[in-house]
Design a protein around this motif. Structure first.
Motif, PDB file in Angstrom:
ATOM      1  N   VAL A 101      20.738 -22.045 -59.442  1.00  0.00           N
ATOM      2  CA  VAL A 101      20.289 -21.555 -58.136  1.00  0.00           C
ATOM      3  C   VAL A 101      21.261 -20.505 -57.606  1.00  0.00           C
ATOM      4  CG1 VAL A 101      19.996 -22.236 -55.708  1.00  0.00           C
ATOM      5  CG2 VAL A 101      18.944 -23.586 -57.509  1.00  0.00           C
ATOM      6  N   HIS A 102      22.541 -20.764 -57.726  1.00  0.00           N
ATOM      7  CA  HIS A 102      23.535 -19.802 -57.242  1.00  0.00           C
ATOM      8  C   HIS A 102      23.478 -18.507 -58.034  1.00  0.00           C
ATOM      9  CE1 HIS A 102      25.964 -22.107 -54.291  1.00  0.00           C
ATOM     10  NE2 HIS A 102      25.383 -23.124 -54.907  1.00  0.00           N
ATOM     11  N   LEU A 103      23.334 -18.621 -59.347  1.00  0.00           N
ATOM     12  CA  LEU A 103      23.268 -17.410 -60.165  1.00  0.00           C
ATOM     13  C   LEU A 103      22.042 -16.576 -59.820  1.00  0.00           C
ATOM     14  CD1 LEU A 103      24.335 -18.744 -63.673  1.00  0.00           C
ATOM     15  CD2 LEU A 103      25.622 -17.218 -62.193  1.00  0.00           C
ATOM     16  N   ASN A 151      19.086 -11.944 -63.023  1.00  0.00           N
ATOM     17  CA  ASN A 151      17.714 -12.172 -63.467  1.00  0.00           C
ATOM     18  C   ASN A 151      17.537 -11.604 -64.870  1.00  0.00           C
ATOM     19  OD1 ASN A 151      17.607  -9.431 -63.032  1.00  0.00           O
ATOM     20  ND2 ASN A 151      16.605  -9.626 -61.063  1.00  0.00           N
ATOM     21  N   SER A 152      16.316 -11.625 -65.339  1.00  0.00           N
ATOM     22  CA  SER A 152      16.067 -11.202 -66.718  1.00  0.00           C
ATOM     23  C   SER A 152      16.139  -9.682 -66.906  1.00  0.00           C
ATOM     24  CB  SER A 152      14.697 -11.707 -67.166  1.00  0.00           C
ATOM     25  OG  SER A 152      13.692 -11.158 -66.344  1.00  0.00           O
ATOM     26  N   LYS A 153      16.290  -8.914 -65.844  1.00  0.00           N
ATOM     27  CA  LYS A 153      16.371  -7.458 -65.976  1.00  0.00           C
ATOM     28  C   LYS A 153      17.700  -7.018 -66.589  1.00  0.00           C
ATOM     29  CE  LYS A 153      13.366  -6.607 -62.058  1.00  0.00           C
ATOM     30  NZ  LYS A 153      13.276  -6.102 -60.693  1.00  0.00           N
ATOM     31  N   ALA A 154      18.718  -7.827 -66.438  1.00  0.00           N
ATOM     32  CA  ALA A 154      20.041  -7.486 -66.979  1.00  0.00           C
ATOM     33  C   ALA A 154      20.528  -8.644 -67.843  1.00  0.00           C
ATOM     34  CB  ALA A 154      21.009  -7.211 -65.841  1.00  0.00           C
ATOM     35  N   PRO A 155      20.049  -8.755 -69.102  1.00  0.00           N
ATOM     36  CA  PRO A 155      20.406  -9.914 -69.917  1.00  0.00           C
ATOM     37  C   PRO A 155      21.894 -10.010 -70.237  1.00  0.00           C
ATOM     38  CG  PRO A 155      19.196  -8.299 -71.215  1.00  0.00           C
ATOM     39  CD  PRO A 155      19.179  -7.829 -69.795  1.00  0.00           C
ATOM     40  N   LYS A 170      23.585 -11.521 -67.343  1.00  0.00           N
ATOM     41  CA  LYS A 170      23.199 -12.920 -67.234  1.00  0.00           C
ATOM     42  C   LYS A 170      24.048 -13.783 -68.164  1.00  0.00           C
ATOM     43  CE  LYS A 170      19.090 -15.831 -67.338  1.00  0.00           C
ATOM     44  NZ  LYS A 170      17.658 -15.859 -67.525  1.00  0.00           N
ATOM     45  N   VAL A 171      24.223 -13.342 -69.392  1.00  0.00           N
ATOM     46  CA  VAL A 171      25.017 -14.100 -70.361  1.00  0.00           C
ATOM     47  C   VAL A 171      26.466 -14.169 -69.906  1.00  0.00           C
ATOM     48  CG1 VAL A 171      25.902 -14.083 -72.715  1.00  0.00           C
ATOM     49  CG2 VAL A 171      23.493 -13.615 -72.297  1.00  0.00           C
ATOM     50  N   LEU A 172      27.015 -13.058 -69.437  1.00  0.00           N
ATOM     51  CA  LEU A 172      28.400 -13.058 -68.967  1.00  0.00           C
ATOM     52  C   LEU A 172      28.579 -13.967 -67.752  1.00  0.00           C
ATOM     53  CD1 LEU A 172      29.376  -9.292 -69.342  1.00  0.00           C
ATOM     54  CD2 LEU A 172      30.208 -11.228 -70.684  1.00  0.00           C
ATOM     55  N   ALA A 173      27.622 -13.931 -66.828  1.00  0.00           N
ATOM     56  CA  ALA A 173      27.722 -14.783 -65.640  1.00  0.00           C
ATOM     57  C   ALA A 173      27.632 -16.255 -66.020  1.00  0.00           C
ATOM     58  CB  ALA A 173      26.624 -14.418 -64.640  1.00  0.00           C
ATOM     59  N   ILE A 174      26.750 -16.592 -66.948  1.00  0.00           N
ATOM     60  CA  ILE A 174      26.615 -17.986 -67.368  1.00  0.00           C
ATOM     61  C   ILE A 174      27.881 -18.435 -68.106  1.00  0.00           C
ATOM     62  CG2 ILE A 174      25.353 -19.529 -68.921  1.00  0.00           C
ATOM     63  CD1 ILE A 174      22.812 -17.998 -68.084  1.00  0.00           C
ATOM     64  N   CYS A 175      28.440 -17.578 -68.948  1.00  0.00           N
ATOM     65  CA  CYS A 175      29.680 -17.922 -69.648  1.00  0.00           C
ATOM     66  C   CYS A 175      30.828 -18.119 -68.657  1.00  0.00           C
ATOM     67  CB  CYS A 175      30.045 -16.842 -70.658  1.00  0.00           C
ATOM     68  SG  CYS A 175      28.975 -16.821 -72.096  1.00  0.00           S
ATOM     69  N   PHE A 176      30.927 -17.236 -67.682  1.00  0.00           N
ATOM     70  CA  PHE A 176      31.977 -17.355 -66.675  1.00  0.00           C
ATOM     71  C   PHE A 176      31.805 -18.646 -65.873  1.00  0.00           C
ATOM     72  CE2 PHE A 176      33.700 -16.342 -62.407  1.00  0.00           C
ATOM     73  CZ  PHE A 176      35.029 -16.216 -62.767  1.00  0.00           C
TER      74      PHE A 176
END
Length: 99
Positions: A53-55, A62-66, A69-75
């Motif tokens: 939810v926070h992300l 969102n899916s426009k910048a995959p 998204k991967v970097l944010a999830i890893c962080f």
């Protein structure tokens, strides 16, 4: 003006979802209506969903910048690992010192 309204609606929706995902574990612990293992599962599930939810709602991932998204999830994963791991390390060390 429409972009600001959409942004405000998105932020309010994210806030309400984050509030609900915070209150669910508090209610589960307060009432102790479930076994301890189930309560830990509820807390973990709500924490993982709240990260999503926070992300999505607050950081705009969102899916426009995959790649972002991967970097944010890893962080977020690294931060969660450090916080949970550090907390467990401290708690087990305190337990060892108390016994």
């Amino acid at each position: 003006m429409d972009a600001q309204t959409h942004s405000a609606k998105k932020l309010i929706t994210g806030f309400i979802l984050a509030l609900i995902l915070t209150l669910i574990p508090f209610a589960a612990v307060w009432t102790m209506a479930f076994p301890v293992g189930v309560i830990f599962g509820i807390i973990a599930l709500c924490a993982v969903v709240q990260v999503g939810v926070h992300l999505y709602y607050f950081l705009g991932i969102n899916s426009k910048a995959p790649t972002e998204k991967v970097l944010a999830i890893c962080f977020a994963g690294i931060l969660i690992f450090l916080m949970v791991g550090g907390t467990l390390w401290i708690m087990f060390d305190l337990y060892e010192r108390m016994m």
